[in-house]
Structures are given as C-alpha cells and as structure tokens.
Design a protein around this motif. Structure first.
Motif, PDB file in Angstrom:
ATOM      1  N   GLU A 119     -43.149  16.145  -7.329  1.00  0.00           N
ATOM      2  CA  GLU A 119     -41.809  16.641  -7.038  1.00  0.00           C
ATOM      3  C   GLU A 119     -41.685  18.093  -7.477  1.00  0.00           C
ATOM      4  O   GLU A 119     -42.442  18.563  -8.318  1.00  0.00           O
ATOM      5  N   LYS A 152     -29.910  24.584  -7.692  1.00  0.00           N
ATOM      6  CA  LYS A 152     -29.039  24.053  -6.646  1.00  0.00           C
ATOM      7  C   LYS A 152     -28.402  25.127  -5.765  1.00  0.00           C
ATOM      8  O   LYS A 152     -28.213  24.916  -4.575  1.00  0.00           O
ATOM      9  N   LYS A 196     -35.898  18.325  -5.956  1.00  0.00           N
ATOM     10  CA  LYS A 196     -34.811  17.935  -6.849  1.00  0.00           C
ATOM     11  C   LYS A 196     -34.012  19.179  -7.211  1.00  0.00           C
ATOM     12  O   LYS A 196     -34.561  20.134  -7.755  1.00  0.00           O
ATOM     13  N   SER A 197     -32.722  19.158  -6.900  1.00  0.00           N
ATOM     14  CA  SER A 197     -31.868  20.283  -7.285  1.00  0.00           C
ATOM     15  C   SER A 197     -31.419  20.096  -8.731  1.00  0.00           C
ATOM     16  O   SER A 197     -31.188  18.976  -9.183  1.00  0.00           O
ATOM     17  N   CYS A 198     -31.329  21.200  -9.449  1.00  0.00           N
ATOM     18  CA  CYS A 198     -30.950  21.159 -10.862  1.00  0.00           C
ATOM     19  C   CYS A 198     -29.929  22.244 -11.167  1.00  0.00           C
ATOM     20  O   CYS A 198     -29.900  23.283 -10.514  1.00  0.00           O
ATOM     21  N   LEU A 236     -38.671  21.032  -8.518  1.00  0.00           N
ATOM     22  CA  LEU A 236     -37.286  21.275  -8.891  1.00  0.00           C
ATOM     23  C   LEU A 236     -36.898  22.707  -8.541  1.00  0.00           C
ATOM     24  O   LEU A 236     -37.731  23.615  -8.634  1.00  0.00           O
ATOM     25  N   ARG A 295     -42.142  12.631  -3.986  1.00  0.00           N
ATOM     26  CA  ARG A 295     -40.879  12.338  -4.672  1.00  0.00           C
ATOM     27  C   ARG A 295     -39.796  13.344  -4.280  1.00  0.00           C
ATOM     28  O   ARG A 295     -38.658  13.246  -4.726  1.00  0.00           O
TER      29      ARG A 295
END
Length: 128
Positions: free
Chosen positions: A27, A32, A60-62, A29, A57
C-alpha cells in the motif's frame, strides 16, 4: 529510508508495514489534499504491486489530525512536506514469506520505485 528529490520536487519514504504474521500486501499513503501526491502514489503503487505480486492494498489517504491505534500513520509527514509526498509500504515485515520475497526482489523493487517515479514525472501514470 527517506528520499528527497529536489530536481523532481517530490518526497518519498519507504517503510515496511506490520500487523500480524498473517497480513500481506502493498500500500502507498499520500496526503488527502494533494492532487500530485495521489498521482505519485498511484504511479509507484502500480509498479510495486507488479514487481512483488502481493495483494494490492491500494492507496491510503492520510491527514495529520487522524489518530488511530498506531498514531497518524505518517499523516504529519505527508501533510507538512512542501512537495508531493508519499509513504510506500511494499510488504509486511512480520510476514516471513513477504519479507523473503522482498529480499529476493530487492533490486527489482528499487527499479519499480524508479519506474513509478519516472512515470509520474512523465505524466504516464498508467504506462508500463
């Protein structure tokens, strides 16, 4: 490992994920609210998944304000870096099979990072 590329104006940080000895996959990150960050994340993720063949996976925004059990998952780094920034987690270090695969394909993984970055810089995110 932290990498700042002033020439291309991006920042990437390579990490190993960990949860339990049963989880696996790759994944990436990104912050966002950074359009270029998601493009960089997408380009690198595509190449890493293709290289290792592990479960995708996804992206993924953070954000820095998120506080889960493991903290902000790098949200502060992603949010406060003044250029597109991603954290790449290509495998789970606590999975013996994933770790062994990553060690066997170490050079290929480095090439996958480079190809993803090149595709991002050239605007060919979906290209291979």
């Amino acid at each position: 490992m932290l990498t700042v590329d002033e020439y291309s104006g991006h920042f990437q940080s390579e990490h190993c994920n960990a949860f339990n000895d049963k989880s696996n996959g790759s994944e990436t990150l990104y912050y966002k609210h950074c359009g270029k960050g998601i493009l960089l994340a997408s380009a690198i993720q595509k190449e890493v998944v293709q290289c290792l063949g592990l479960k995708d996976r996804g992206l993924k925004s953070c954000v820095a304000s998120y506080k889960g059990k493991a903290g902000d998952r790098g949200g502060l780094l992603l949010q406060k870096t003044s250029m597109p920034c991603v954290i790449v987690e290509p495998f789970f270090i606590d999975s013996d099979s994933s770790l062994e695969l990553a060690q066997e394909r170490f050079d290929d993984l480095a090439k996958a990072y480079a190809l993803g970055i090149q595709n991002f810089l050239e605007g060919g995110i979906g290209a291979s």
